[in-house]
Scaffold this motif. Structure first.
Motif, PDB file in Angstrom:
ATOM      1  N   UNK A 269       0.827  -1.204   0.000  1.00  0.00           N
ATOM      2  CA  UNK A 269       0.000   0.000   0.000  1.00  0.00           C
ATOM      3  C   UNK A 269       0.865   1.259   0.000  1.00  0.00           C
ATOM      4  N   UNK A 270       1.971   1.228   0.738  1.00  0.00           N
ATOM      5  CA  UNK A 270       2.876   2.376   0.757  1.00  0.00           C
ATOM      6  C   UNK A 270       3.510   2.605  -0.613  1.00  0.00           C
ATOM      7  N   UNK A 271       3.975   1.523  -1.231  1.00  0.00           N
ATOM      8  CA  UNK A 271       4.590   1.633  -2.557  1.00  0.00           C
ATOM      9  C   UNK A 271       3.564   2.141  -3.566  1.00  0.00           C
TER      10      UNK A 271
ATOM     11  N   UNK B  72      13.947   0.007   2.931  1.00  0.00           N
ATOM     12  CA  UNK B  72      13.776  -1.061   3.929  1.00  0.00           C
ATOM     13  C   UNK B  72      12.337  -1.134   4.425  1.00  0.00           C
ATOM     14  N   UNK B  73      11.696   0.022   4.592  1.00  0.00           N
ATOM     15  CA  UNK B  73      10.299   0.041   5.019  1.00  0.00           C
ATOM     16  C   UNK B  73       9.423  -0.587   3.936  1.00  0.00           C
ATOM     17  N   UNK B  74       9.619  -0.159   2.691  1.00  0.00           N
ATOM     18  CA  UNK B  74       8.789  -0.647   1.592  1.00  0.00           C
ATOM     19  C   UNK B  74       8.986  -2.129   1.312  1.00  0.00           C
ATOM     20  N   UNK B  75      10.170  -2.641   1.597  1.00  0.00           N
ATOM     21  CA  UNK B  75      10.436  -4.065   1.341  1.00  0.00           C
ATOM     22  C   UNK B  75      10.042  -4.950   2.517  1.00  0.00           C
ATOM     23  N   UNK B  76       9.666  -4.335   3.637  1.00  0.00           N
ATOM     24  CA  UNK B  76       9.292  -5.106   4.816  1.00  0.00           C
ATOM     25  C   UNK B  76      10.467  -5.497   5.688  1.00  0.00           C
TER      26      UNK B  76
ATOM     27  N   UNK C 229      -4.992   2.140   6.396  1.00  0.00           N
ATOM     28  CA  UNK C 229      -5.361   1.210   7.460  1.00  0.00           C
ATOM     29  C   UNK C 229      -6.484   0.282   7.019  1.00  0.00           C
ATOM     30  N   UNK C 230      -7.398   0.775   6.202  1.00  0.00           N
ATOM     31  CA  UNK C 230      -8.469  -0.073   5.684  1.00  0.00           C
ATOM     32  C   UNK C 230      -7.907  -1.166   4.782  1.00  0.00           C
ATOM     33  N   UNK C 231      -6.901  -0.824   3.986  1.00  0.00           N
ATOM     34  CA  UNK C 231      -6.249  -1.811   3.118  1.00  0.00           C
ATOM     35  C   UNK C 231      -5.581  -2.891   3.958  1.00  0.00           C
ATOM     36  N   UNK C 232      -4.862  -2.466   4.984  1.00  0.00           N
ATOM     37  CA  UNK C 232      -4.162  -3.425   5.847  1.00  0.00           C
ATOM     38  C   UNK C 232      -5.167  -4.267   6.631  1.00  0.00           C
TER      39      UNK C 232
ATOM     40  N   UNK D  73       4.716   8.958   7.310  1.00  0.00           N
ATOM     41  CA  UNK D  73       4.842   8.569   5.902  1.00  0.00           C
ATOM     42  C   UNK D  73       3.646   9.044   5.089  1.00  0.00           C
ATOM     43  N   UNK D  74       2.464   8.926   5.661  1.00  0.00           N
ATOM     44  CA  UNK D  74       1.254   9.375   4.960  1.00  0.00           C
ATOM     45  C   UNK D  74       1.355  10.858   4.627  1.00  0.00           C
ATOM     46  N   UNK D  75       1.792  11.631   5.570  1.00  0.00           N
ATOM     47  CA  UNK D  75       1.938  13.068   5.333  1.00  0.00           C
ATOM     48  C   UNK D  75       2.977  13.338   4.247  1.00  0.00           C
ATOM     49  N   UNK D  76       4.079  12.612   4.283  1.00  0.00           N
ATOM     50  CA  UNK D  76       5.155  12.823   3.310  1.00  0.00           C
ATOM     51  C   UNK D  76       4.716  12.457   1.892  1.00  0.00           C
TER      52      UNK D  76
END
Length: 75
Positions: free
Chosen positions: A6-8, A34-38, A62-65, A50-53
Motif C-alpha cells: 500500500x505504501x509503494x 527497507x520500510x517498503x520491502x518489509x 489502514x483499511x487496506x491493511x 509517511x502518509x503526510x510525506x
C-alpha cells in the motif's frame, strides 16, 4: 506485506521516488527502501508521518491493511 504494498502504491500514485520521500522525511533513501520491502517494521506514528510525506489518507491505508489481515492473525 499489505502495508508495504500500500505504501509503494501510494508513493507511485503520487509520482514520488524513494529519494523524494526520503528528502521529505529528512532521512536516507535506504530507510524508505527497507520500510517498503518489509525489512523494517514501522509503528503507527511512522505510518502517519509517511502518509503526510506521500500525501495519502491514513484511514485508507489502514483499511487496506485491515482487509488483508486474517481474523486470527497472531502478534
Amino acid at each position: 506485506m499489505a502495508l508495504c504494498k500500500a505504501l509503494v502504491d501510494a508513493r507511485d500514485r503520487a509520482g514520488l521516488s524513494q529519494e523524494d520521500v526520503a528528502a521529505r522525511l529528512k532521512c536516507h533513501q535506504s530507510l524508505v527502501a527497507r520500510i517498503e520491502s518489509g525489512q523494517r517494521r514501522i509503528d503507527v506514528v511512522e505510518v502517519i508521518v509517511l502518509a503526510r510525506a506521500i500525501g495519502f489518507d491514513t484511514t485508507e491505508i489502514l483499511a487496506i491493511v485491515e482487509a488483508a489481515t486474517e481474523l486470527d492473525h497472531r502478534i
